[in-house]
Design a protein around this motif. Structure first.
Motif, PDB file in Angstrom:
ATOM      1  N   VAL A   5       0.869  -1.167   0.000  1.00 44.63           N
ATOM      2  CA  VAL A   5       0.000   0.000   0.000  1.00 44.63           C
ATOM      3  C   VAL A   5       0.911   1.223   0.000  1.00 44.63           C
ATOM      4  O   VAL A   5       1.739   1.374   0.898  1.00 44.63           O
ATOM      5  CB  VAL A   5      -0.941   0.005   1.230  1.00 44.63           C
ATOM      6  N   LEU A   6       0.757   2.064  -1.012  1.00 47.65           N
ATOM      7  CA  LEU A   6       1.612   3.242  -1.129  1.00 47.65           C
ATOM      8  C   LEU A   6       1.050   4.390  -0.296  1.00 47.65           C
ATOM      9  O   LEU A   6      -0.123   4.381   0.091  1.00 47.65           O
ATOM     10  CB  LEU A   6       1.729   3.658  -2.596  1.00 47.65           C
ATOM     11  N   ALA A   7       1.884   5.391  -0.048  1.00 51.83           N
ATOM     12  CA  ALA A   7       1.503   6.529   0.788  1.00 51.83           C
ATOM     13  C   ALA A   7       0.285   7.274   0.225  1.00 51.83           C
ATOM     14  O   ALA A   7      -0.521   7.811   0.988  1.00 51.83           O
ATOM     15  CB  ALA A   7       2.681   7.494   0.917  1.00 51.83           C
ATOM     16  N   ASP A   8       0.138   7.266  -1.105  1.00 52.60           N
ATOM     17  CA  ASP A   8      -0.999   7.978  -1.708  1.00 52.60           C
ATOM     18  C   ASP A   8      -2.283   7.135  -1.702  1.00 52.60           C
ATOM     19  O   ASP A   8      -3.307   7.565  -2.209  1.00 52.60           O
ATOM     20  CB  ASP A   8      -0.659   8.456  -3.122  1.00 52.60           C
ATOM     21  N   GLY A   9      -2.207   5.918  -1.144  1.00 54.16           N
ATOM     22  CA  GLY A   9      -3.392   5.077  -1.019  1.00 54.16           C
ATOM     23  C   GLY A   9      -3.540   4.015  -2.097  1.00 54.16           C
ATOM     24  O   GLY A   9      -4.404   3.142  -2.005  1.00 54.16           O
ATOM     25  N   ARG A  10      -2.682   4.070  -3.149  1.00 53.81           N
ATOM     26  CA  ARG A  10      -2.752   3.032  -4.179  1.00 53.81           C
ATOM     27  C   ARG A  10      -2.258   1.703  -3.626  1.00 53.81           C
ATOM     28  O   ARG A  10      -1.389   1.675  -2.752  1.00 53.81           O
ATOM     29  CB  ARG A  10      -1.882   3.400  -5.384  1.00 53.81           C
ATOM     30  N   ARG A  11      -2.854   0.635  -4.137  1.00 55.11           N
ATOM     31  CA  ARG A  11      -2.404  -0.712  -3.761  1.00 55.11           C
ATOM     32  C   ARG A  11      -1.791  -1.379  -4.982  1.00 55.11           C
ATOM     33  O   ARG A  11      -2.360  -1.334  -6.078  1.00 55.11           O
ATOM     34  CB  ARG A  11      -3.584  -1.558  -3.279  1.00 55.11           C
ATOM     35  N   ILE A  12      -0.643  -2.014  -4.800  1.00 55.80           N
ATOM     36  CA  ILE A  12       0.006  -2.750  -5.883  1.00 55.80           C
ATOM     37  C   ILE A  12       0.198  -4.188  -5.410  1.00 55.80           C
ATOM     38  O   ILE A  12       0.814  -4.435  -4.361  1.00 55.80           O
ATOM     39  CB  ILE A  12       1.363  -2.130  -6.286  1.00 55.80           C
ATOM     40  N   ILE A  13      -0.371  -5.094  -6.206  1.00 53.60           N
ATOM     41  CA  ILE A  13      -0.233  -6.518  -5.904  1.00 53.60           C
ATOM     42  C   ILE A  13       0.651  -7.116  -6.984  1.00 53.60           C
ATOM     43  O   ILE A  13       0.369  -7.005  -8.176  1.00 53.60           O
ATOM     44  CB  ILE A  13      -1.614  -7.212  -5.886  1.00 53.60           C
ATOM     45  N   THR A  14       1.738  -7.754  -6.569  1.00 52.81           N
ATOM     46  CA  THR A  14       2.657  -8.396  -7.513  1.00 52.81           C
ATOM     47  C   THR A  14       2.521  -9.907  -7.371  1.00 52.81           C
ATOM     48  O   THR A  14       2.686 -10.451  -6.263  1.00 52.81           O
ATOM     49  CB  THR A  14       4.115  -7.967  -7.243  1.00 52.81           C
ATOM     50  N   PHE A  15       2.215 -10.556  -8.485  1.00 51.28           N
ATOM     51  CA  PHE A  15       2.040 -12.007  -8.488  1.00 51.28           C
ATOM     52  C   PHE A  15       3.357 -12.694  -8.819  1.00 51.28           C
ATOM     53  O   PHE A  15       4.273 -12.086  -9.364  1.00 51.28           O
ATOM     54  CB  PHE A  15       0.946 -12.400  -9.495  1.00 51.28           C
ATOM     55  N   ARG A  16       3.421 -13.972  -8.490  1.00 49.68           N
ATOM     56  CA  ARG A  16       4.630 -14.756  -8.672  1.00 49.68           C
ATOM     57  C   ARG A  16       5.154 -14.733 -10.108  1.00 49.68           C
ATOM     58  O   ARG A  16       6.355 -14.754 -10.334  1.00 49.68           O
ATOM     59  CB  ARG A  16       4.352 -16.207  -8.285  1.00 49.68           C
ATOM     60  N   ASN A  17       4.228 -14.704 -11.098  1.00 46.55           N
ATOM     61  CA  ASN A  17       4.651 -14.736 -12.513  1.00 46.55           C
ATOM     62  C   ASN A  17       5.086 -13.367 -13.041  1.00 46.55           C
ATOM     63  O   ASN A  17       5.398 -13.227 -14.215  1.00 46.55           O
ATOM     64  CB  ASN A  17       3.535 -15.315 -13.387  1.00 46.55           C
ATOM     65  N   GLY A  18       5.049 -12.341 -12.205  1.00 46.34           N
ATOM     66  CA  GLY A  18       5.482 -11.003 -12.605  1.00 46.34           C
ATOM     67  C   GLY A  18       4.344 -10.057 -12.934  1.00 46.34           C
ATOM     68  O   GLY A  18       4.570  -8.872 -13.160  1.00 46.34           O
ATOM     69  N   THR A  19       3.133 -10.550 -12.986  1.00 48.66           N
ATOM     70  CA  THR A  19       1.974  -9.696 -13.243  1.00 48.66           C
ATOM     71  C   THR A  19       1.769  -8.754 -12.060  1.00 48.66           C
ATOM     72  O   THR A  19       1.900  -9.169 -10.912  1.00 48.66           O
ATOM     73  CB  THR A  19       0.713 -10.569 -13.467  1.00 48.66           C
ATOM     74  N   LYS A  20       1.455  -7.476 -12.380  1.00 42.81           N
ATOM     75  CA  LYS A  20       1.216  -6.491 -11.324  1.00 42.81           C
ATOM     76  C   LYS A  20      -0.168  -5.897 -11.485  1.00 42.81           C
ATOM     77  O   LYS A  20      -0.568  -5.502 -12.577  1.00 42.81           O
ATOM     78  CB  LYS A  20       2.239  -5.353 -11.382  1.00 42.81           C
ATOM     79  N   LYS A  21      -0.898  -5.812 -10.379  1.00 44.15           N
ATOM     80  CA  LYS A  21      -2.234  -5.224 -10.367  1.00 44.15           C
ATOM     81  C   LYS A  21      -2.180  -3.996  -9.484  1.00 44.15           C
ATOM     82  O   LYS A  21      -1.804  -4.082  -8.313  1.00 44.15           O
ATOM     83  CB  LYS A  21      -3.228  -6.245  -9.818  1.00 44.15           C
ATOM     84  N   GLU A  22      -2.573  -2.848 -10.064  1.00 40.01           N
ATOM     85  CA  GLU A  22      -2.557  -1.598  -9.312  1.00 40.01           C
ATOM     86  C   GLU A  22      -3.992  -1.103  -9.172  1.00 40.01           C
ATOM     87  O   GLU A  22      -4.702  -0.967 -10.161  1.00 40.01           O
ATOM     88  CB  GLU A  22      -1.706  -0.557 -10.035  1.00 40.01           C
ATOM     89  N   ILE A  23      -4.392  -0.824  -7.953  1.00 44.52           N
ATOM     90  CA  ILE A  23      -5.742  -0.341  -7.673  1.00 44.52           C
ATOM     91  C   ILE A  23      -5.617   1.077  -7.127  1.00 44.52           C
ATOM     92  O   ILE A  23      -4.857   1.328  -6.200  1.00 44.52           O
ATOM     93  CB  ILE A  23      -6.457  -1.255  -6.656  1.00 44.52           C
ATOM     94  N   SER A  24      -6.369   2.000  -7.735  1.00 50.55           N
ATOM     95  CA  SER A  24      -6.287   3.403  -7.326  1.00 50.55           C
ATOM     96  C   SER A  24      -6.778   3.561  -5.888  1.00 50.55           C
ATOM     97  O   SER A  24      -7.495   2.713  -5.357  1.00 50.55           O
ATOM     98  CB  SER A  24      -7.112   4.293  -8.267  1.00 50.55           C
ATOM     99  N   ALA A  25      -6.393   4.664  -5.279  1.00 56.52           N
ATOM    100  CA  ALA A  25      -6.744   4.929  -3.882  1.00 56.52           C
ATOM    101  C   ALA A  25      -8.261   4.920  -3.678  1.00 56.52           C
ATOM    102  O   ALA A  25      -8.752   4.433  -2.658  1.00 56.52           O
ATOM    103  CB  ALA A  25      -6.152   6.265  -3.435  1.00 56.52           C
ATOM    104  N   ASP A  26      -9.013   5.429  -4.662  1.00 59.53           N
ATOM    105  CA  ASP A  26     -10.470   5.470  -4.520  1.00 59.53           C
ATOM    106  C   ASP A  26     -11.136   4.166  -4.996  1.00 59.53           C
ATOM    107  O   ASP A  26     -12.351   4.067  -5.042  1.00 59.53           O
ATOM    108  CB  ASP A  26     -11.050   6.673  -5.257  1.00 59.53           C
ATOM    109  N   LYS A  27     -10.307   3.180  -5.396  1.00 59.09           N
ATOM    110  CA  LYS A  27     -10.751   1.855  -5.847  1.00 59.09           C
ATOM    111  C   LYS A  27     -11.606   1.908  -7.112  1.00 59.09           C
ATOM    112  O   LYS A  27     -12.324   0.975  -7.425  1.00 59.09           O
ATOM    113  CB  LYS A  27     -11.511   1.111  -4.741  1.00 59.09           C
ATOM    114  N   ARG A  28     -11.508   3.028  -7.856  1.00 51.89           N
ATOM    115  CA  ARG A  28     -12.347   3.162  -9.057  1.00 51.89           C
ATOM    116  C   ARG A  28     -11.607   2.771 -10.333  1.00 51.89           C
ATOM    117  O   ARG A  28     -12.239   2.592 -11.365  1.00 51.89           O
ATOM    118  CB  ARG A  28     -12.867   4.592  -9.161  1.00 51.89           C
TER     119      ARG A  28
END
Length: 179
Positions: A5-28
């Motif tokens: 979870v970044l300071a600006d509220g974004r969440r970054i999920i990194t999967f084992r295969n290298g895929t990254k999912k970024e969710i904005s702070a407002d989840k929109r």
């Protein structure tokens, strides 16, 4: 998977295969960066933009069901929920394919080609001439009213704007020439 979870509220999920999912702070808004270079963005309005890295193609799906594909050669395809497809080619030719089987093509020079479900074709040229192609005949109509028809058996018929009528048999022998 690793989640941060970044300071600006974004969440970054990194999967084992290298895929990254970024969710904005407002989840929109969600951005997924796949290990193969593809990128999927889910926008706040629920529009989904998917970029295929290998093909360099963007596929956008709108909430109303419209799908738009943009290819690297600048070809654009629109697929409508009713089954209609519209293809805009790099030379600006536009082809419309309708769900009932009817097809229309608009060329940059003003020529329009219409093809019925049964295969009948109408070509309207920018100079005002018109061609009709059916299984039985091919006919050209000229702006001055002249009509020339070639039938599938080879017989030819010409009706001129002057009133003259000329008919040739399948071997091009004149069988009628009424002036």
């Amino acid at each position: 998977k690793v989640e941060e979870v970044l300071a600006d509220g974004r969440r970054i999920i990194t999967f084992r295969n290298g895929t990254k999912k970024e969710i904005s702070a407002d989840k929109r808004m969600t951005t997924i960066r796949f290990f193969n270079g593809d990128v999927k963005k889910i926008m706040p309005d629920q529009k989904v933009v998917y970029y295929y890295a290998d093909a360099q193609t963007t596929h956008t799906t709108y909430p109303d069901g419209l799908e738009v594909l943009q290819f690297p050669n600048n070809q654009i395809e629109k697929h409508y929920p009713d089954g209609t497809q519209e293809i805009v080619f790099p030379d600006h030719t536009v082809k419309c394919l309708y769900s009932d089987g009817f097809k229309e093509t608009f060329f940059p020079d003003g020529t329009v080609v219409k093809v019925e479900k049964n295969g009948d074709k109408i070509v309207v040229f920018s100079n005002g001439q018109k061609e009709v192609h059916t299984a039985q005949f091919k006919r050209r109509e000229y702006p001055d009213g002249t009509v020339k028809t070639v039938y599938c058996n080879g017989r030819q018929e010409a009706k001129y704007s002057t009133g003259r009528v000329r008919i040739k048999d399948e071997e091009s022998n004149i069988i009628l020439d009424k002036k």
